[in-house]
Design an enzyme around this catalytic site. Sequence first.
Site, PDB file in Angstrom:
ATOM      1  CG  HIS A   1       0.150   3.605   4.421  1.00 35.36           C
ATOM      2  ND1 HIS A   1      -0.219   4.778   5.042  1.00 35.36           N
ATOM      3  CD2 HIS A   1      -0.793   3.381   3.476  1.00 35.36           C
ATOM      4  CE1 HIS A   1      -1.335   5.232   4.510  1.00 35.36           C
ATOM      5  NE2 HIS A   1      -1.712   4.415   3.558  1.00 35.36           N
TER       6      HIS A   1
ATOM      7  N   GLY B   1       0.800  -1.225   0.000  1.00 39.39           N
ATOM      8  CA  GLY B   1       0.000   0.000   0.000  1.00 39.39           C
ATOM      9  C   GLY B   1       0.828   1.268   0.000  1.00 39.39           C
TER      10      GLY B   1
ATOM     11  CB  SER C   1       7.649  -0.576   0.611  1.00 42.53           C
ATOM     12  OG  SER C   1       6.906   0.629   0.504  1.00 42.53           O
TER      13      SER C   1
ATOM     14  CG  ASN D   1       3.296  -2.668  10.815  1.00 44.94           C
ATOM     15  OD1 ASN D   1       4.163  -3.253  10.170  1.00 44.94           O
ATOM     16  ND2 ASN D   1       2.048  -3.107  10.877  1.00 44.94           N
ATOM     17  CE1 TYR D   2       1.794   3.289  12.914  1.00 43.21           C
ATOM     18  CE2 TYR D   2       1.949   3.544  15.288  1.00 43.21           C
ATOM     19  CZ  TYR D   2       1.181   3.458  14.142  1.00 43.21           C
ATOM     20  OH  TYR D   2      -0.189   3.553  14.223  1.00 43.21           O
TER      21      TYR D   2
END
Length: 538
Positions: free
Chosen positions: A119, A117, A125, A484-485
């Site tokens: 994010h 996505g 990424s 994830n952060y």
Amino acid sequence: MKKSLLSSSVFLLVLTLSFSNSWATSSSLVDVTPGTENFVRCMQSNSDNVTSISQLVFTPVNASFIPVWQVAVQNTRFLKPSTPKPSVIVTPMDETLIQTALFCAKKHGYEIRIRSGGHDYEGLSYTADVPFVMLDFTKMRSIDVDVANRTAWVQPGAALGELYYSISQKTDTLYFPAGVCPTVGVGGYMGGGGYGNLLRKYGTAADNVLDVRFMDVNGKILDRKSMGKDLFWAIRGGGASSFGIVLAWKLRLVPVPEKVTVFILNKTLEEGATRIFHKYQYVAPTVDRNLHIRTQVFAEYIGNTTKKTIRIMFEGIYQGTRDTLLLLLDEKFPELGVTREICEEVRSIQSTVVFWGLPSSTPTEILTNRSAIAKLNNKSKSDYVRTPIPISGLRKIWRKLMQNDGSALLMINPFGGRMADYSETAIPYPHRAGVLLQILKTVNFNGQTSDTTPTSLRRMAWLRSLDEMLTPYVSKNPREAYSNYNDLDLGVGSSSYEEAGAWGERYWKRDNFKKLIRIKAKVDPRNFFRRPQSIPVF
């Protein structure tokens, strides 16, 4: 989806066997940047449809290259000429092209980055300082919801908003326990754990993963049974892209009432916000697990004056009726002052719209419209609180926020409930029993031409000084952070455990991080799937 997956598997077997044969040559239908010819030729030689390759593979000389790269850059601070971009972008529509891209990247010396996505908080990424191929899953986003079995198979390019909408088209009594940002890609999200408004009731998103289709470094497609328990453990919270490529997740859908109750109210310092938030730290993690109250903390000017105050937004969602919620709050948290007038009973899909900051009357189709969802432009850090912050500490935090120029935000989610039922080693995500709150600290670069202007740099420095100031009030040994952060300020070294542990133990804690390293050494011993802060091989 099952039939197409079977057909794909048969084709992949044939393709795998053909890898040992000599390569055929074909005329290039892809505009090729110097240096990428061998990769593109490799892709064409191993495809039965060269025309299809020309529509799915992009190099920098293609007119579509920059638009394809930009469209899912969700943090706009990376939209600048100096950001390192891919050598090649591959936008697969099926698993065969993924296997071909993996083979060709390895053969011709490219690293791979995987974008679901877009994010990734540090842009990892879709950026890198080395030649790399970006797999962009925007064309692999099918969702197969099975209401009878309470499951869903979801491809990695699907976004959370699309998942929620697909569920809502079949039932209002099932949902998935994940986050509220509609454009977050499912592929990477599960790999880091994933949390949302149902975490106190059902745990993390990764806790609710039942199976997976997964491609390893050799191009072999595995599921939960064939990959073994260690790898299945690792990819649910340990960063799936460190181990291979997620092709689809099988998710457990969870029961929810036909209508849930939401409320939003604001409290300022003048209205007792400090005292209310202090009690919030005791109530929110321990109250009935059907209730989740998120808070957002801002500093702002009082009216047209030059005096600042703190405003705390309390955003609640209760898995039940308005009447039951009011009775609960009257008993456990009357100081908050929630009234019947501000409570609204809505479908779960509408609650996601509300928590994204839109009216409940907004058509829920907006959750599937990626271009309608605003992108971010910020730098963020995370923390976990295990001991309630005293009044004196809260006042220090408020004073620090008032020193900011209005670009800062604290977003705080309570834990407890189901989260405390899991061992911190159940999956790699370790932030379990004893965690009261998770804090996301962020500054935006709105109004700035880049994140390197003097104003942007001052905002970044302020965020780091806030991080330092919070040290006495957050978790210790390690000071926990949410993977994830991801935050490259924590370090990127990976040549030794001492180096990698500086950031790895903060994300996963020592036992989990060491286990992840052992599994990585088995499944990807040459460390092909790597990026800053990926699981290392020593």
